[in-house]
Design a protein around this motif. Structure first.
Motif, PDB file in Angstrom:
ATOM      1  N   VAL A  16       0.849  -1.194   0.000  1.00  0.00           N
ATOM      2  CA  VAL A  16       0.000   0.000   0.000  1.00  0.00           C
ATOM      3  C   VAL A  16       0.885   1.245   0.000  1.00  0.00           C
ATOM      4  CG1 VAL A  16      -1.709   1.327   1.316  1.00  0.00           C
ATOM      5  CG2 VAL A  16      -1.971  -1.153   1.070  1.00  0.00           C
ATOM      6  N   GLY A  17       1.952   1.219   0.775  1.00  0.00           N
ATOM      7  CA  GLY A  17       2.891   2.337   0.806  1.00  0.00           C
ATOM      8  C   GLY A  17       3.586   2.544  -0.529  1.00  0.00           C
ATOM      9  N   ARG A  18       3.957   1.440  -1.169  1.00  0.00           N
ATOM     10  CA  ARG A  18       4.598   1.517  -2.485  1.00  0.00           C
ATOM     11  C   ARG A  18       3.637   2.087  -3.531  1.00  0.00           C
ATOM     12  NH1 ARG A  18       5.615  -3.793  -3.911  1.00  0.00           N
ATOM     13  NH2 ARG A  18       4.741  -3.584  -5.962  1.00  0.00           N
ATOM     14  N   LEU A  19       2.383   1.689  -3.432  1.00  0.00           N
ATOM     15  CA  LEU A  19       1.361   2.201  -4.335  1.00  0.00           C
ATOM     16  C   LEU A  19       1.182   3.710  -4.124  1.00  0.00           C
ATOM     17  CD1 LEU A  19      -1.881   0.424  -5.242  1.00  0.00           C
ATOM     18  CD2 LEU A  19      -1.939   2.823  -4.649  1.00  0.00           C
ATOM     19  N   ALA A  20       1.122   4.126  -2.867  1.00  0.00           N
ATOM     20  CA  ALA A  20       0.984   5.554  -2.560  1.00  0.00           C
ATOM     21  C   ALA A  20       2.165   6.344  -3.104  1.00  0.00           C
ATOM     22  CB  ALA A  20       0.851   5.756  -1.047  1.00  0.00           C
ATOM     23  N   ALA A  21       3.365   5.799  -2.954  1.00  0.00           N
ATOM     24  CA  ALA A  21       4.557   6.475  -3.458  1.00  0.00           C
ATOM     25  C   ALA A  21       4.522   6.609  -4.977  1.00  0.00           C
ATOM     26  CB  ALA A  21       5.813   5.723  -3.022  1.00  0.00           C
ATOM     27  N   ALA A  22       3.963   5.602  -5.656  1.00  0.00           N
ATOM     28  CA  ALA A  22       3.879   5.644  -7.119  1.00  0.00           C
ATOM     29  C   ALA A  22       2.970   6.774  -7.591  1.00  0.00           C
ATOM     30  CB  ALA A  22       3.366   4.307  -7.648  1.00  0.00           C
ATOM     31  N   LEU A  23       1.980   7.132  -6.789  1.00  0.00           N
ATOM     32  CA  LEU A  23       1.023   8.170  -7.176  1.00  0.00           C
ATOM     33  C   LEU A  23       1.352   9.548  -6.610  1.00  0.00           C
ATOM     34  CD1 LEU A  23      -2.273   6.143  -6.755  1.00  0.00           C
ATOM     35  CD2 LEU A  23      -1.187   6.808  -8.908  1.00  0.00           C
ATOM     36  N   ARG A  24       2.198   9.592  -5.591  1.00  0.00           N
ATOM     37  CA  ARG A  24       2.519  10.852  -4.921  1.00  0.00           C
ATOM     38  C   ARG A  24       3.054  11.871  -5.931  1.00  0.00           C
ATOM     39  NH1 ARG A  24       5.609   8.896  -1.003  1.00  0.00           N
ATOM     40  NH2 ARG A  24       3.743   8.437   0.199  1.00  0.00           N
ATOM     41  N   GLY A  25       2.467  13.044  -5.909  1.00  0.00           N
ATOM     42  CA  GLY A  25       2.927  14.119  -6.780  1.00  0.00           C
ATOM     43  C   GLY A  25       2.419  14.040  -8.209  1.00  0.00           C
ATOM     44  N   HIS A  26       1.563  13.054  -8.503  1.00  0.00           N
ATOM     45  CA  HIS A  26       1.031  12.920  -9.860  1.00  0.00           C
ATOM     46  C   HIS A  26       0.187  14.149 -10.189  1.00  0.00           C
ATOM     47  CE1 HIS A  26      -0.117  10.322 -13.338  1.00  0.00           C
ATOM     48  NE2 HIS A  26      -1.099  11.193 -13.366  1.00  0.00           N
ATOM     49  N   GLU A  27       0.548  14.862 -11.226  1.00  0.00           N
ATOM     50  CA  GLU A  27      -0.155  16.064 -11.660  1.00  0.00           C
ATOM     51  C   GLU A  27      -1.633  15.754 -11.908  1.00  0.00           C
ATOM     52  OE1 GLU A  27      -0.715  20.011 -12.921  1.00  0.00           O
ATOM     53  OE2 GLU A  27       1.098  19.131 -12.064  1.00  0.00           O
ATOM     54  N   GLY A  28      -2.520  16.484 -11.263  1.00  0.00           N
ATOM     55  CA  GLY A  28      -3.951  16.329 -11.478  1.00  0.00           C
ATOM     56  C   GLY A  28      -4.645  15.339 -10.553  1.00  0.00           C
ATOM     57  N   LEU A  29      -3.880  14.551  -9.812  1.00  0.00           N
ATOM     58  CA  LEU A  29      -4.482  13.610  -8.863  1.00  0.00           C
ATOM     59  C   LEU A  29      -4.937  14.388  -7.635  1.00  0.00           C
ATOM     60  CD1 LEU A  29      -5.143  10.666  -8.104  1.00  0.00           C
ATOM     61  CD2 LEU A  29      -2.881  10.555  -7.042  1.00  0.00           C
ATOM     62  N   GLU A  30      -6.199  14.252  -7.293  1.00  0.00           N
ATOM     63  CA  GLU A  30      -6.760  14.997  -6.170  1.00  0.00           C
ATOM     64  C   GLU A  30      -6.900  14.156  -4.918  1.00  0.00           C
ATOM     65  OE1 GLU A  30     -10.328  16.335  -8.061  1.00  0.00           O
ATOM     66  OE2 GLU A  30      -9.295  17.979  -9.081  1.00  0.00           O
ATOM     67  N   LEU A  55      -3.066   4.814 -14.411  1.00  0.00           N
ATOM     68  CA  LEU A  55      -2.785   3.378 -14.515  1.00  0.00           C
ATOM     69  C   LEU A  55      -1.337   3.128 -14.935  1.00  0.00           C
ATOM     70  CD1 LEU A  55      -6.075   2.024 -16.127  1.00  0.00           C
ATOM     71  CD2 LEU A  55      -5.262   1.665 -13.787  1.00  0.00           C
ATOM     72  N   ALA A  56      -0.800   3.979 -15.786  1.00  0.00           N
ATOM     73  CA  ALA A  56       0.604   3.837 -16.205  1.00  0.00           C
ATOM     74  C   ALA A  56       1.544   4.044 -15.016  1.00  0.00           C
ATOM     75  CB  ALA A  56       0.926   4.810 -17.332  1.00  0.00           C
ATOM     76  N   SER A  57       1.232   5.010 -14.157  1.00  0.00           N
ATOM     77  CA  SER A  57       2.047   5.236 -12.953  1.00  0.00           C
ATOM     78  C   SER A  57       2.004   4.020 -12.039  1.00  0.00           C
ATOM     79  CB  SER A  57       1.557   6.469 -12.188  1.00  0.00           C
ATOM     80  OG  SER A  57       1.839   7.640 -12.905  1.00  0.00           O
ATOM     81  N   LEU A  58       0.823   3.446 -11.884  1.00  0.00           N
ATOM     82  CA  LEU A  58       0.693   2.241 -11.057  1.00  0.00           C
ATOM     83  C   LEU A  58       1.456   1.075 -11.681  1.00  0.00           C
ATOM     84  CD1 LEU A  58      -3.075   2.421 -10.054  1.00  0.00           C
ATOM     85  CD2 LEU A  58      -1.086   2.849  -8.604  1.00  0.00           C
ATOM     86  N   ALA A  59       1.369   0.925 -12.993  1.00  0.00           N
ATOM     87  CA  ALA A  59       2.052  -0.175 -13.681  1.00  0.00           C
ATOM     88  C   ALA A  59       3.560  -0.077 -13.525  1.00  0.00           C
ATOM     89  CB  ALA A  59       1.658  -0.197 -15.160  1.00  0.00           C
ATOM     90  N   ARG A  60       4.097   1.142 -13.573  1.00  0.00           N
ATOM     91  CA  ARG A  60       5.553   1.315 -13.390  1.00  0.00           C
ATOM     92  C   ARG A  60       5.998   0.844 -12.010  1.00  0.00           C
ATOM     93  NH1 ARG A  60       4.514   5.766 -16.606  1.00  0.00           N
ATOM     94  NH2 ARG A  60       4.231   7.190 -14.859  1.00  0.00           N
ATOM     95  N   ALA A  61       5.086   0.874 -11.040  1.00  0.00           N
ATOM     96  CA  ALA A  61       5.403   0.427  -9.682  1.00  0.00           C
ATOM     97  C   ALA A  61       5.052  -1.046  -9.468  1.00  0.00           C
ATOM     98  CB  ALA A  61       4.659   1.293  -8.670  1.00  0.00           C
ATOM     99  N   GLY A  62       4.567  -1.714 -10.529  1.00  0.00           N
ATOM    100  CA  GLY A  62       4.291  -3.139 -10.431  1.00  0.00           C
ATOM    101  C   GLY A  62       2.847  -3.505 -10.146  1.00  0.00           C
ATOM    102  N   PHE A  63       1.953  -2.540 -10.240  1.00  0.00           N
ATOM    103  CA  PHE A  63       0.532  -2.784  -9.979  1.00  0.00           C
ATOM    104  C   PHE A  63      -0.246  -2.706 -11.283  1.00  0.00           C
ATOM    105  CE2 PHE A  63       2.320  -0.812  -6.188  1.00  0.00           C
ATOM    106  CZ  PHE A  63       2.037  -1.783  -5.241  1.00  0.00           C
ATOM    107  N   ARG A  64      -1.031  -3.712 -11.544  1.00  0.00           N
ATOM    108  CA  ARG A  64      -1.845  -3.761 -12.767  1.00  0.00           C
ATOM    109  C   ARG A  64      -3.316  -3.793 -12.394  1.00  0.00           C
ATOM    110  NH1 ARG A  64       1.979  -2.732 -16.147  1.00  0.00           N
ATOM    111  NH2 ARG A  64       3.614  -4.265 -16.416  1.00  0.00           N
ATOM    112  N   GLU A  65      -4.132  -3.178 -13.228  1.00  0.00           N
ATOM    113  CA  GLU A  65      -5.574  -3.226 -12.989  1.00  0.00           C
ATOM    114  C   GLU A  65      -6.044  -4.678 -13.115  1.00  0.00           C
ATOM    115  OE1 GLU A  65      -9.725  -1.054 -14.263  1.00  0.00           O
ATOM    116  OE2 GLU A  65      -8.011  -0.862 -15.614  1.00  0.00           O
TER     117      GLU A  65
END
Length: 71
Positions: A16-30, A55-65
């Motif tokens: 969960v922490g790794r997932l959060a880090a993958a999204l942190r600072g993503h432009e436009g994510l609210e 989804l691309a940001s998540l995939a780079r961190a190893g998470f797939r839909e």
């Protein structure tokens, strides 16, 4: 836009922490929230980012839909 996705690869609090880090600072994510069941709720500004970009940001961190039931 707000959507709850199911993703593969979430198995522990560290994931969960790794997932959060993958999204942190993503432009436009609210807003982003994930749980150990692999459910990720995202809210984003469609003028600044897209579902595919998130989804691309998540995939780079190893998470797939995960496929939806019946797919």
């Amino acid at each position: 836009m707000t959507e709850t996705l199911r993703v593969d690869g979430v198995r522990c609090e560290r994931c969960v922490g790794r997932l959060a880090a993958a999204l942190r600072g993503h432009e436009g994510l609210e807003y982003a929230n994930a749980n150990l069941l692999g459910e990720v709720t995202l809210s984003w500004d469609e003028g600044r980012t897209s579902r595919d970009a998130l989804l691309a940001s998540l995939a780079r961190a190893g998470f797939r839909e995960a496929p939806r039931d019946g797919e």
